[in-house]
Write an enzyme that holds these catalytic residues in place. Structure first.
Site, short mmCIF file in Angstrom:
data_model
loop_
_atom_site.label_atom_id
_atom_site.label_comp_id
_atom_site.label_asym_id
_atom_site.label_seq_id
_atom_site.Cartn_x
_atom_site.Cartn_y
_atom_site.Cartn_z
N CYS A 12 0.90 -1.33 -0.48
CA CYS A 12 -0.05 0.24 -0.17
C CYS A 12 0.74 1.40 0.22
CB CYS A 12 -0.71 -0.21 0.98
SG CYS A 12 -1.61 -1.73 1.40
N ARG A 49 6.06 -1.38 -6.30
CA ARG A 49 6.16 -2.23 -4.82
C ARG A 49 4.80 -3.08 -4.38
NH1 ARG A 49 6.84 1.51 0.18
NH2 ARG A 49 8.42 2.49 -0.20
N TRP A 85 -3.13 -2.88 -1.51
CA TRP A 85 -2.58 -4.44 -1.55
C TRP A 85 -3.33 -4.98 -0.78
CZ3 TRP A 85 -0.44 -8.19 1.48
CH2 TRP A 85 0.46 -9.48 0.53
N ASN A 142 -2.59 2.58 5.19
CA ASN A 142 -1.80 1.36 5.21
C ASN A 142 -1.94 0.64 6.67
OD1 ASN A 142 -1.24 2.71 2.53
ND2 ASN A 142 0.73 3.15 3.28
N GLY A 143 -1.44 -0.50 6.55
CA GLY A 143 -1.69 -1.60 7.85
C GLY A 143 -2.48 -2.06 7.92
N GLU A 165 17.24 -19.85 -2.77
CA GLU A 165 16.56 -18.85 -2.67
C GLU A 165 16.04 -18.71 -4.66
OE1 GLU A 165 15.75 -16.41 -2.76
OE2 GLU A 165 16.32 -14.28 -4.84
N LYS A 170 12.95 -17.59 -6.49
CA LYS A 170 12.64 -16.89 -7.31
C LYS A 170 11.32 -17.64 -8.41
CE LYS A 170 13.77 -13.97 -6.52
NZ LYS A 170 13.95 -13.42 -4.84
N GLU A 212 7.76 -18.42 -7.17
CA GLU A 212 7.17 -16.49 -6.87
C GLU A 212 6.82 -16.10 -8.14
OE1 GLU A 212 9.40 -13.45 -5.12
OE2 GLU A 212 10.17 -14.10 -5.50
N HIS A 260 16.26 -38.98 3.10
CA HIS A 260 15.94 -38.84 4.09
C HIS A 260 14.43 -38.25 4.17
CE1 HIS A 260 19.21 -39.00 6.71
NE2 HIS A 260 20.27 -37.93 5.52
N LYS A 281 6.04 -5.33 -3.27
CA LYS A 281 7.35 -5.23 -3.21
C LYS A 281 8.02 -4.97 -1.93
CE LYS A 281 10.99 -4.49 -4.80
NZ LYS A 281 12.18 -6.50 -5.04
C1 F6R Z 1 11.11 -12.35 -2.78
C2 F6R Z 1 11.21 -11.61 -2.00
C3 F6R Z 1 11.03 -11.19 -0.70
C4 F6R Z 1 11.21 -10.43 -0.31
C5 F6R Z 1 10.92 -10.44 1.41
C6 F6R Z 1 11.63 -9.29 2.25
O1 F6R Z 1 11.98 -12.34 -4.24
O2 F6R Z 1 11.85 -10.19 -2.70
O3 F6R Z 1 10.89 -12.53 -0.09
O4 F6R Z 1 13.34 -10.45 0.32
O5 F6R Z 1 9.97 -9.37 1.43
O6 F6R Z 1 11.33 -7.75 1.98
P1 F6R Z 1 12.40 -6.52 2.25
O7 F6R Z 1 13.80 -7.23 2.27
O8 F6R Z 1 12.59 -5.21 1.39
O9 F6R Z 1 12.98 -6.46 3.82
#
Ligand code: F6R
Length: 626
Positions: free
Chosen positions: A2, A27, A74, A110-111, A499, A503, A506, A522, A621
Site C-alpha cells: 500500500c 511496490r 494491496w 496502510n496497515g 533462493e 524465485k 514466486e 531422508h 514489493k
Molecule cells: C522475494 C522477495 C521477498 C523479500 C522480502 C523481504 O523475491 O523480494 O521475499 O525479500 O519481502 O523484503 P525486504 O528485503 O525489503 O525486507
C-alpha cells in the site's frame, strides 16, 4: 504494498497525487484511488486497474481540487475490488441518510487494524453504513463519529481507539484546506512544500521526489495537521502515565534526495530481467569507495561495537533471509563468530535467550518490512543494544532505527522478485564478515588483499555468468511444462538453492522446494520421478564429491538433473543429466555467481508461461504489514 500520498495546496493537486502513486507503483498493488475536496464536497475515483487507468479516469471525470489524498492498495481485508479500494468515505447514518447525504470524511490507510470487528459492530449500532469489507472503512466512520468541527482533534481521539498498525491520511468536507495524518507501525512522512505554502504527506519520501526534498519522518504515535503554509505535529504524552493526552512535538526537517523511482526498461522485456543484468554495476557501486577493510565502513563507532560483541543474530524475511543464511557460513568460518539467522516474523513472537553482547543485523532491500522492523525492536527490548543493517534504502526506517549501517547501492528494484538487492546484500555481508574477522584477529593483510581482489573482480565474473542466458533459456522451455521442481545445494550453496526455488515459485507459480542435498534420502527422494526436474548447484568446493553421490541417487530413480557446475568439476552431460558450466570457480564468493543462473531460469520459465513477471499475483514489493 500500500502507498499513500496526500496534499494541501492552492493548485489542482491531482496530477501530483497521481504522479506520487506512480512512483510507488513498483511496490505492488491491486487497486488504487484518489479523492479531493471539490465544489464543497468529496469527489473520488477508484480503479482495480493500473494508476495510468486511474489517471485517465480522473481526467475524464474532471476530478480536481487543491486538497486531496490518494492510495495504492494491496488487499488484506476484502478482495481487490473497486468498493474495497481507498479512499473510503464515511457514510452518513443509515442507508437512507447516506443516499440523501454523502459522507464528510475521506480516508486512506496502510496497515492492519486488529480491533476492526469490534469497532464495526459499535459503529453499525450507531447507524453507520459499511460498503466494503475493509478494516479501513471502520476508521473513516470512527473519525466521523468523533468529529465536532475539528478534524485534528477527531483523528487524535480516533487513534486512541485503534489497535494494530496504521498510517492514515484524512480530510473532511467541512474543512477544505486541511489534511490530517497519523502513524503507528506503518511509515508516514511529511513533505514541507516549497511553493505557495503547500504541504504533503506520503508513505515514502520517494513519492514526493520532484515536489519537495524537505522531509520530516513522523515517529510512532505522531498525529500531524497539514494546512496551507503551516503544519503541526503532536504525539501521545506518555509522561505521568497519561497516554491519552497529546503534546506538541518538533521533528527535524531533513533534506532527502529521494531517487525518482522512474527507471527506464531500455532493451529489456521486464524490470526483473533488467535488474538481473544490472548486477555487475550494482555490485561495483556497492563496493565503490571500499579501499580497505575497516569497521568504519559500517559507521562511526563500529570498531568499539565489533570489539564488544560475541555473536551475531541476523533478522530478515524472504530473499533477505537467504542472504543472511549464506552469510552465516562466512561469519562462522571466516570471522569465527557464532551466528544465528532467524526469520523475523518468527523471532518476534518466540521466547529466546538474549545475549547483550550480540550484534543484531537486519537485512532488508526496502528497509520498511514490518516484520523485520518489529523483530529489530523486539531484539532491542530484550537488551541487545548493538544493531546494524544491510539495507538498500538510505532514508528508510531500518537505517534510521539501527546504530550502524551498510547501504547497498543496487538502485531502485522494481521487479517484485528480488535479484540485484540479494547479490548486493551478499557483497555487504561479506564486507561485514571481513571487518569482524579483522577485529577478531582472523584476517591478516595478505588475506585482506586477496579477498578485496576477488570482490573487485566480481563485476567481470558476473558478466561471464550472464552470458549463459541463451543456455538457460533452452532449459526454461522444459521447465515451463512442469508443475514441480526440486533444488539441491550443500553448505554455502544450500541457501542459494532455497533462493532459486523461491524465485521460481514466486514468478512462474511452479511449486518448488529446496533441500540440502544430503537430506534427499531422508525424505524428498520419494518425490523424484522422470517428471521431476532436479536443479543442482555444484560448485567445486569441499562438498563436491558428496554432491556427486547425491546426483547419482537422483539419476538412479529416473530424475532429470539440471546441474550448474563449476568449470573444473568434471560433471558431464549424459542421459538425464543436463549441465551448464559456470565460467570460473569463485571460492567463498561463489554464491554471488551461482544465484544468477537460477534467477535467469526462474525469469525465462515465467516468461515461457506468460505470467506477469514484474508483478506476480498476490505479492507486493514492500511488505509493510505483518
Ligand atoms: C522475494 C522477495 C521477498 C523479500 C522480502 C523481504 O523475491 O523480494 O521475499 O525479500 O519481502 O523484503 P525486504 O528485503 O525489503 O525486507
Amino acid at each position: 504494498m500500500c502507498g499513500i500520498v496526500g496534499a494541501v495546496s492552492q493548485r489542482n493537486i491531482v496530477p501530483i497525487l497521481i504522479e506520487g502513486l506512480k512512483r510507488l507503483e513498483y511496490r505492488g498493488y491491486d487497486s488504487c484511488g484518489v479523492a479531493v475536496h471539490q465544489a464543497g464536497g468529496l469527489r473520488r475515483a477508484r480503479s482495480t486497474s493500473r494508476v495510468a487507468e486511474l489517471d485517465a479516469q480522473v481526467a475524464q471525470e474532471e476530478v480536481q481540487g487543491g486538497t486531496g489524498i490518494a492510495h495504492t492498495r494491496w488487499a488484506t481485508h476484502g478482495a481487490p475490488a473497486v468498493h474495497n479500494a481507498h479512499p473510503h468515505f464515511s457514510h452518513g447514518t443509515g442507508a437512507d441518510a447516506f443516499k440523501a447525504k454523502p459522507g464528510r470524511i475521506a480516508l486512506v490507510h496502510n496497515g492492519i487494524i486488529e480491533n476492526h470487528d469490534e469497532l464495526r459492530d459499535e459503529l453499525k449500532a450507531r447507524g453507520y453504513l459499511f460498503t466494503s469489507q475493509t478494516d479501513t472503512e471502520v476508521i473513516a466512520h470512527l473519525v466521523d463519529s468523533l468529529y465536532d468541527g475539528d478534524l485534528f482533534d477527531a483523528v487524535k481521539r480516533a487513534t486512541l481507539r485503534l489497535k494494530g498498525a496504521y498510517a492514515i491520511a484524512v480530510f473532511c468536507r467541512d474543512e477544505p484546506h486541511r489534511v490530517v495524518g497519523a502513524r503507528e507501525g506503518s511509515p508516514l512522512v511529511l513533505g514541507v512544500g516549497v511553493q505557495s505554502g503547500e504541504n504533503f504527506l506520503a508513505s515514502d519520501a520517494m513519492a514526493l521526489a520532484g515536489v519537495t526534498d524537505q522531509i520530516i519522518y513522523l515517529e510512532e504515535g505522531d498525529v500531524v495537521d497539514l494546512q496551507l503554509g503551516k503544519y503541526w505535529i503532536e504525539a501521545r504524552d506518555a509522561s505521568n502515565g497519561n497516554a491519552e493526552r497529546f503534546v506538541r512535538v518538533e521533528r527535524p526537517v531533513r533534506t532527502v534526495h529521494a531517487h525518482t523511482g522512474a527507471a527506464e526498461l531500455g532493451p529489456y522485456r521486464h524490470y526483473m530481467q533488467k535488474e538481473i543484468f544490472e548486477q555487475p554495476r550494482a555490485i561495483s557501486d556497492t563496493l565503490d569507495g571500499v579501499v580497505s577493510i575497516t569497521p568504519e565502513l559500517f559507521g562511526d563507532g563500529a570498531y568499539k561495537v565489533f570489539k564488544d560483541v560475541e555473536q551475531v543474530l541476523i533478522l530478515a524475511c524472504g530473499t533477505s533471509y537467504y542472504s543472511g543464511s549464506t552469510a552465516k557460513y562466512w561469519l562462522e568460518s571466516i570471522a569465527g563468530i557464532p551466528t544465528n539467522v532467524e526469520i523475523a516474523s518468527e523471532y518476534r513472537y518466540r521466547d529466546s535467550v538474549p545475549n547483550p553482547k550480540t550484534l543484531v543485523v537486519t537485512i532488508s532491500q526496502s528497509g520498511e518490512t514490518a516484520d523485520t522492523l518489529a523483530a529489530l525492536k523486539h531484539a532491542r527490548s530484550l537488551g541487545m543494544p548493538h544493531t546494524l543493517t544491510i539495507c538498500n534504502v538510505a532514508t528508510s526506517a531500518m537505517v534510521r532505527e539501527c546504530e550502524l549501517a551498510y547501504i547497498t547501492r543496487a538502485g531502485v528494484e522494481i521487479g517484485v522478485a528480488s535479484t540485484k538487492a540479494f547479490t548486493t546484500q551478499l557483497a555487504g555481508l561479506f564486507l561485514l564478515t571481513l571487518a569482524l574477522a579483522q577485529v577478531r584477529g582472523r584476517l591478516n593483510e595478505a588475506q585482506e588483499a586477496e579477498h578485496l581482489k576477488a570482490m573487485r573482480h566480481l563485476p567481470v565474473a558476473l558478466q561471464s555468468v550472464l552470458a549463459l542466458e541463451p543456455q538457460v533459456i533452452g532449459w526454461a522451455e522444459a521447465f515451463a511444462r512442469k508443475e514441480n521442481a526440486l533444488f539441491l545445494g550443500r553448505g554455502l550453496h544450500y541457501p542459494i538453492a532455497l533462493e532459486g526455488a523461491l524465485k521460481l515459485k514466486e514468478i512462474s507459480y511452479i511449486h518448488a522446494e529446496a533441500y540440502p542435498a544430503g537430506e534427499l534420502k531422508h525424505g524428498p527422494l520419494a518425490l523424484v520421478t522422470s517428471e521431476m526436474p532436479v536443479v543442482t548447484v555444484a560448485p567445486n568446493d569441499t562438498l563436491l564429491e558428496k554432491l556427486k553421490s547425491n546426483i547419482q541417487e537422483v539419476r538412479a530413480r529416473g530424475g532429470q538433473l539440471y546441474v550448474f557446475a563449476d568449470a573444473d568439476t568434471r560433471i558431464e552431460s549424459s542421459e538425464g543429466v543436463h549441465v551448464i558450466r559456470m565460467p570460473e570457480h569463485y571460492g567463498a564468493l561463489s554464491p554471488i555467481l551461482h544465484v544468477v543462473p537460477l534467477q535467469l531460469l526462474a525469469y525465462h520459465t515465467a516468461c515461457a508461461r506468460g505470467t506477469d513477471v514484474d508483478k506476480p499475483r498476490n505479492l507486493a514489493k514492500s511488505v509493510t504489514v505483518e
